[in-house]
Design a protein around this motif. Structure first.
Motif, PDB file in Angstrom:
ATOM      1  N   UNK A  28       0.145   6.420  -3.136  1.00 31.11           N
ATOM      2  CA  UNK A  28       0.303   7.513  -4.011  1.00 31.11           C
ATOM      3  C   UNK A  28       1.590   8.427  -3.750  1.00 31.11           C
ATOM      4  N   UNK A  29       1.184   8.661  -2.537  1.00 30.64           N
ATOM      5  CA  UNK A  29       2.454   9.821  -1.910  1.00 30.64           C
ATOM      6  C   UNK A  29       3.705   9.111  -2.071  1.00 30.64           C
ATOM      7  N   UNK A  30       4.017   7.874  -1.682  1.00 24.53           N
ATOM      8  CA  UNK A  30       5.394   7.114  -1.808  1.00 24.53           C
ATOM      9  C   UNK A  30       5.756   7.271  -3.140  1.00 24.53           C
ATOM     10  N   UNK A  31       4.717   7.011  -4.153  1.00 31.54           N
ATOM     11  CA  UNK A  31       5.340   6.763  -5.607  1.00 31.54           C
ATOM     12  C   UNK A  31       5.621   8.383  -6.115  1.00 31.54           C
ATOM     13  N   UNK A  32       5.166   9.288  -5.846  1.00 31.00           N
ATOM     14  CA  UNK A  32       5.236  10.777  -6.225  1.00 31.00           C
ATOM     15  C   UNK A  32       6.562  11.329  -5.423  1.00 31.00           C
ATOM     16  N   UNK A  33       6.867  10.573  -4.366  1.00 28.10           N
ATOM     17  CA  UNK A  33       8.248  10.736  -3.614  1.00 28.10           C
ATOM     18  C   UNK A  33       9.365  10.312  -4.515  1.00 28.10           C
ATOM     19  N   UNK A  71       8.736  -1.087  -3.677  1.00 27.40           N
ATOM     20  CA  UNK A  71       8.992  -2.100  -2.395  1.00 27.40           C
ATOM     21  C   UNK A  71      10.347  -2.092  -1.855  1.00 27.40           C
ATOM     22  N   UNK A  72      11.456  -1.492  -2.475  1.00 25.33           N
ATOM     23  CA  UNK A  72      12.722  -1.342  -1.609  1.00 25.33           C
ATOM     24  C   UNK A  72      12.588  -0.362  -0.480  1.00 25.33           C
ATOM     25  N   UNK A  73      11.663   0.607  -0.582  1.00 26.48           N
ATOM     26  CA  UNK A  73      11.364   1.511   0.619  1.00 26.48           C
ATOM     27  C   UNK A  73      10.425   1.029   1.684  1.00 26.48           C
ATOM     28  N   UNK A  74       9.959  -0.212   1.569  1.00 26.64           N
ATOM     29  CA  UNK A  74       8.980  -0.794   2.602  1.00 26.64           C
ATOM     30  C   UNK A  74       9.936  -2.024   3.337  1.00 26.64           C
ATOM     31  N   UNK A  75       9.106  -2.423   4.419  1.00 27.30           N
ATOM     32  CA  UNK A  75      10.107  -3.436   5.473  1.00 27.30           C
ATOM     33  C   UNK A  75       9.990  -4.793   4.620  1.00 27.30           C
ATOM     34  N   UNK A  76      10.685  -5.681   5.293  1.00 30.94           N
ATOM     35  CA  UNK A  76      10.862  -6.831   4.361  1.00 30.94           C
ATOM     36  C   UNK A  76       9.214  -7.453   4.323  1.00 30.94           C
ATOM     37  N   UNK A  78       6.488  -6.462   3.694  1.00 30.03           N
ATOM     38  CA  UNK A  78       5.743  -5.935   2.697  1.00 30.03           C
ATOM     39  C   UNK A  78       6.362  -6.184   1.238  1.00 30.03           C
ATOM     40  N   UNK A  79       7.636  -5.994   1.258  1.00 27.89           N
ATOM     41  CA  UNK A  79       8.572  -6.320   0.007  1.00 27.89           C
ATOM     42  C   UNK A  79       8.023  -7.791  -0.328  1.00 27.89           C
ATOM     43  N   UNK A  80       8.066  -8.748   0.478  1.00 31.12           N
ATOM     44  CA  UNK A  80       7.764 -10.035   0.286  1.00 31.12           C
ATOM     45  C   UNK A  80       6.337 -10.118  -0.318  1.00 31.12           C
ATOM     46  N   UNK A  81       5.431  -9.687   0.124  1.00 29.43           N
ATOM     47  CA  UNK A  81       3.934  -9.552  -0.195  1.00 29.43           C
ATOM     48  C   UNK A  81       4.040  -8.947  -1.809  1.00 29.43           C
ATOM     49  N   UNK A  82       4.541  -8.049  -2.004  1.00 31.39           N
ATOM     50  CA  UNK A  82       4.563  -7.688  -3.499  1.00 31.39           C
ATOM     51  C   UNK A  82       5.296  -8.421  -4.349  1.00 31.39           C
ATOM     52  N   UNK A  83       6.327  -9.021  -4.037  1.00 31.90           N
ATOM     53  CA  UNK A  83       7.203 -10.060  -4.942  1.00 31.90           C
ATOM     54  C   UNK A  83       6.408 -11.287  -5.125  1.00 31.90           C
ATOM     55  N   UNK A  84       5.836 -11.784  -4.040  1.00 31.76           N
ATOM     56  CA  UNK A  84       4.836 -12.870  -4.031  1.00 31.76           C
ATOM     57  C   UNK A  84       3.677 -12.678  -5.099  1.00 31.76           C
ATOM     58  N   UNK A  85       3.180 -11.608  -4.908  1.00 34.14           N
ATOM     59  CA  UNK A  85       1.984 -11.289  -6.367  1.00 34.14           C
ATOM     60  C   UNK A  85       2.614 -11.102  -7.618  1.00 34.14           C
TER      61      UNK A  85
END
Length: 217
Positions: A28-33, A71-76, A78-85
């Protein structure tokens, strides 16, 4: 067959927290940022979910674009997990996500908040009960069949006398002095607001108040 999430073309911040093993509060904090930086709000719909206590809590429903921006602000990894989903949602192979569980820290915080809220309610209830008891005592004093003796408060209330509460003590001392002079022993009762208070004969109070408030020292 499309899942409900893909049909609505959103992924909740709760899902993202579970996918990335992050605390939901941090997602939630990341999204608000991101929103504070000017990212379009249309990609992050504010919503609510019910926690384990059934209380409403805020969350976000993210579009695919919103997920990729986050996801662009996360490491590779975590980005992969979101894209896979998202890919599994698009192909209809996605399994329902498990209900978001609270981390130990979040559980402790929630329990503390629950206890604070309960204590606040209990204090408010106790205060209300004390006030009701005080009103009952005052009504007793004002409606008693024996109207020949009163507390300072009851006498002032019954006779509609206007007197600042800071002067009640002075009136009580004057009444006590007059009782002593006349050899009268005032009785005592317990008042929930004032503690132990004295009850004076009305003839004493008639004299005290008849002297005039301006003469009370």
């Amino acid at each position: 067959m499309e899942t409900e999430l893909f049909k609505n073309k959103t992924m909740s911040s709760l899902e993202i927290a579970e996918l990335t093993s992050k605390q939901h509060a941090h997602v939630m904090r990341d999204i608000r940022n991101l929103l504070s930086q000017g990212v379009a709000e249309s990609n992050f719909g504010l919503a609510e979910y019910s926690d384990n206590q059934g209380k409403p809590r805020p969350c976000f429903n993210l579009t695919k674009k919103g997920c990729l921006i986050l996801a662009s602000g996360y490491d590779a990894v975590l980005r992969e997990k979101i894209i896979d989903r998202w890919e599994s949602l698009e192909t209809g192979k996605a399994e329902p996500m498990a209900k978001q569980s609270l981390t130990p820290s979040e559980l402790i915080l929630q329990l503390a908040q629950f206890n604070v809220e309960n204590e606040r309610k209990m204090k408010a209830l106790e205060s209300k009960q004390e006030q009701m008891q005080a009103e009952i005592e005052e009504i007793k004093q004002r409606t008693t069949t024996d109207l020949h003796q009163s507390t300072i408060v009851a006498y002032i209330s019954r006779n509609s006398i206007k007197l600042d509460v800071s002067r009640y003590g002075a009136m009580g001392r004057k009444a006590s002095a007059l009782c002593k002079k006349r050899g009268v022993e005032p009785t005592k009762i317990h008042d929930v607001r004032w503690g132990t208070v004295k009850v004076y004969p009305d003839e004493i109070l008639d004299v005290v108040f008849g002297m005039g408030i301006s003469n009370i020292n």
